[in-house]
Structure formats: structure tokens, C-alpha cells
Design an enzyme around this catalytic site. Structure first.
Site, PDB file in Angstrom:
ATOM      1  N   LYS A 203      29.844 -36.268  12.587  1.00 19.08           N
ATOM      2  CA  LYS A 203      30.097 -36.943  11.300  1.00 19.08           C
ATOM      3  C   LYS A 203      28.929 -37.863  10.946  1.00 19.08           C
ATOM      4  O   LYS A 203      28.459 -37.880   9.813  1.00 19.08           O
ATOM      5  CB  LYS A 203      31.418 -37.738  11.375  1.00 19.08           C
ATOM      6  CG  LYS A 203      32.642 -36.831  11.437  1.00 19.08           C
ATOM      7  CD  LYS A 203      33.941 -37.599  11.720  1.00 19.08           C
ATOM      8  CE  LYS A 203      35.087 -36.623  11.946  1.00 19.08           C
ATOM      9  NZ  LYS A 203      36.365 -37.285  12.285  1.00 19.08           N
TER      10      LYS A 203
ATOM     11  N   ASP B 280      39.928 -40.569   5.475  1.00 17.46           N
ATOM     12  CA  ASP B 280      40.620 -39.538   6.261  1.00 17.46           C
ATOM     13  C   ASP B 280      41.929 -39.125   5.581  1.00 17.46           C
ATOM     14  O   ASP B 280      42.529 -38.113   5.943  1.00 17.46           O
ATOM     15  CB  ASP B 280      40.978 -40.091   7.657  1.00 17.46           C
ATOM     16  CG  ASP B 280      40.083 -39.541   8.751  1.00 17.46           C
ATOM     17  OD1 ASP B 280      39.530 -38.441   8.579  1.00 17.46           O
ATOM     18  OD2 ASP B 280      39.965 -40.219   9.790  1.00 17.46           O
TER      19      ASP B 280
ATOM     20  N   GLN C 207      38.639 -42.777  14.743  1.00 22.14           N
ATOM     21  CA  GLN C 207      38.789 -41.463  15.370  1.00 22.14           C
ATOM     22  C   GLN C 207      40.033 -41.427  16.262  1.00 22.14           C
ATOM     23  O   GLN C 207      40.279 -42.348  17.046  1.00 22.14           O
ATOM     24  CB  GLN C 207      37.528 -41.128  16.190  1.00 22.14           C
ATOM     25  CG  GLN C 207      37.473 -39.697  16.707  1.00 22.14           C
ATOM     26  CD  GLN C 207      37.380 -38.633  15.632  1.00 22.14           C
ATOM     27  OE1 GLN C 207      36.911 -38.873  14.530  1.00 22.14           O
ATOM     28  NE2 GLN C 207      37.854 -37.433  15.939  1.00 22.14           N
TER      29      GLN C 207
HETATM   30  N1  GUN Z   1      40.945 -36.458  15.402  1.00 19.60           N
HETATM   31  C1  GUN Z   1      41.062 -35.135  15.166  1.00 19.60           C
HETATM   32  N2  GUN Z   1      40.833 -34.867  13.864  1.00 19.60           N
HETATM   33  C2  GUN Z   1      40.575 -36.044  13.271  1.00 19.60           C
HETATM   34  C3  GUN Z   1      40.246 -36.423  11.938  1.00 19.60           C
HETATM   35  O1  GUN Z   1      40.172 -35.621  11.002  1.00 19.60           O
HETATM   36  N3  GUN Z   1      40.038 -37.754  11.746  1.00 19.60           N
HETATM   37  C4  GUN Z   1      40.118 -38.667  12.729  1.00 19.60           C
HETATM   38  N4  GUN Z   1      39.911 -39.941  12.420  1.00 19.60           N
HETATM   39  N5  GUN Z   1      40.426 -38.351  13.974  1.00 19.60           N
HETATM   40  C5  GUN Z   1      40.642 -37.045  14.242  1.00 19.60           C
END
Ligand code: GUN
Length: 294
Positions: A53, A120, A97
Site C-alpha cells: 500500500k 477502508d 491494518q
Molecule cells: N486486512 C485484510 N484486508 C484488509 C483491508 O482491506 N484493510 C485493512 N485495514 N486490513 C486488512
């Protein structure tokens, strides 16, 4: 041969579009979109995802801030960090995350994120707005799937869409998005899960089959209607000594045999996966431009 829905190429197209807009914003406002990510602990997969990311942010000209915290961090300290970023006017979007260590409440942390910065799309405010078909940050994976259906001009109106898996992050929002009044949408949706009876028979009636249950090669050709559109959200590592890395990636769908019956299908890797980062970047652009909450 079916249409191979190319998420790698589509995500690159989206990233190029965002990069072009970032260049304009930079000239107009002298500031670029800024995404902050909080990563707690040393989970290998989470480090890889967050790293990807941050890298994508730099590729398209966003600013990014990575905050790393020990897995022994207290809930209070994490909540305080979220609050600090909420109040930082320089930061447009914030993600925490997941998963988090067991001693920390995911609900409390998610609920602490300011909905205006929740790129998100995990907060109750954004899930509710999405369900109401209001402007919202939609979670990255379902949003990426919607974008693939749109860009490949897949007809969804009046179709039977079967979603396998009811997670908060993928299956549940996907079922809402496919049923809503609009395009993509207007589908007749069946949301199936681990307690569903006759799953195979239901899957066989799907014009659009979206598979997000997290079981390697669960969907086989006998479960798929000829001409169906198949979207595979799963991603699993399996040992493969013929590869330099020692493994290869497979999805929730048995690709080779299902591809023979489908009219269109997403591969793994290179299907849904790359779209999730593109969606996150797009949400961050929306946040920087104040497009969702005004
Ligand atoms: N863990 C697995 N997928 C995601 C996501 O799309 N966002 C976040 N913050 N954590 C994750």
C-alpha cells in the site's frame, strides 16, 4: 475461451488515472493526498500488504505515513494514535491494518476512526451509508469487484448473483452492492455461507458467482452454470517445487476447469487482488477532494 478479467491491467489503468488527477491537485492546491497506515506487530502477511500500500502511494504521487506499533501496545495507546491522526489536518485517509492482537478490540478501534478519513470503509457510518446507497467509502475488495464488472461491461440487472461467504469485509457488502438500485447492481442476490444447504445446487443457478469463502479450489466446474461470470476473491499459497519461490498462488475456484464453462472469470493471481489497492488509493483521493462527506 472465456474473457479473462484482468485485474492487474485494470488496477494499473486506475492508478494512472489517479496519478493524473494527483498531478492536477498538486498544481491547484500545492498539496497531494496523504494516507496514513497503522501496523501493529510483525505479522508477515500484514507487513507485505501494508508495504504494498505504501509503495503504491509513492508510485502515484501520494504522501504516506506508516506508523508501526509493537504487538504489546495497549488499546489506549492505539486509540490515542488513531485520535491523533483523526485530528491531523494534513492526513486525508487512515487505515488500521487487520488483524489486531487479541487484547485489542477491533470494534473499538474501528469505531474510533473518523468516518471522513475511513478510506477502508470499515466504520459503521460508512457501512451504513453504503447500504443506503449514499456517498460512502466502500471497502476495497468489494469496490474493486464492482469496478471490474463496470469496466468489463458485465450485465448485472435482473441476473442471479450468488455470493459465497458472508465476511464483513467482502461477502456481506458485496451482496448489498449487487442488489442495490444502480449499475452494477439490480441483481437478484443469494448470500450463501457455511450453514447454507444445497450450496452446489444454488451455485449452479448463478449468472454471476462471487466466491469469497477462503477455501482453496472450493468451486469446481460441476457447481457452475455454462456462461456464468465467476469472480474469485480467494488467495492461497500452495507448495510447488517447480517454482523458484517454492510456491504458487491459487484461488477459491478451480480455475482451469471452471474457465472452460464460464463466459468471464478472474484469475488468481492478477484478478481481484490488485484491485484492492487501487480501490484504497481511489478512496484516499475521494477523501482528499472531500467528495464523500462534502
Ligand atoms: N486486512 C485484510 N484486508 C484488509 C483491508 O482491506 N484493510 C485493512 N485495514 N486490513 C486488512
Amino acid at each position: 475461451m472465456p474473457t479473462i478479467i484482468d485485474g492487474k491491467k485494470t488496477s494499473q489503468d486506475i492508478k494512472n488515472e489517479i496519478a493524473a488527477r494527483v498531478a492536477e491537485i498538486k498544481t491547484e492546491e500545492g498539496k497531494v493526498p496523504h494516507l496514513a497506515a497503522i501496523l501493529v506487530g510483525n505479522d508477515g502477511a500484514s507487513q507485505t500488504y501494508v508495504g504494498a500500500k505504501v509503495k503504491a502511494c509513492h508510485e502515484i504521487g501520494f504522501e504516506s505515513t506508516l506508523v508501526r506499533m509493537e504487538d504489546t501496545v495497549s488499546e489506549e495507546e492505539l486509540l490515542a494514535k488513531v485520535e491523533e491522526i483523526n485530528e491531523n489536518p494534513d492526513i486525508d485517509g487512515l487505515i488500521v491494518q487487520l488483524p489486531l492482537p487479541k487484547h485489542i478490540s477491533v470494534e473499538k478501534v474501528t469505531d474510533k476512526i473518523k468516518p471522513e478519513k475511513d478510506v477502508d470503509g470499515f466504520t459503521p457510518a460508512n457501512v451504513g451509508r453504503m447500504a443506503l446507497n449514499w456517498p460512502a467509502y466502500v471497502a476495497a475488495t468489494p469496490y474493486g469487484i464492482v469496478e471490474l464488472l463496470k469496466r468489463y461491461q458485465i450485465e448485472t440487472s435482473g441476473k442471479h448473483c450468488v455470493v459465497i461467504g458472508r465476511s464483513h469485509i467482502v461477502g456481506s457488502p458485496m451482496s448489498i452492492l449487487m442488489a442495490r438500485n444502480g449499475y452494477p447492481g439490480n441483481a437478484t442476490v443469494t448470500l450463501t455461507h457455511s450453514r447454507t444447504q444445497n450450496l452446489k445446487e444454488i451455485a449452479q443457478t448463478a449468472d454471476i458467482l462471487i466466491v469469497a469463502l477462503g477455501k482453496p479450489e472450493f468451486v469446481t466446474a460441476d457447481m457452475v452454470k455454462p456462461g456464468a461470470v465467476v469472480i474469485d476473491v480467494g488467495i492461497h499459497r500452495v507448495e510447488d517445487s517447480s517454482k523458484k519461490s517454492g510456491f504458487r498462488l491459487i484461488g477459491d475456484v478451480k480455475f482451469d476447469e471452471v474457465a472452460e464453462k464460464a463466459s468471464a472469470i478472474t484469475p488468481v493471481p492478477g484478478g481481484v487482488g490488485p484491485m484492492t489497492i487501487a480501490s484504497l488509493l481511489y478512496n484516499t483521493l475521494l477523501a482528499a477532494e472531500r467528495k464523500v462527506y462534502g
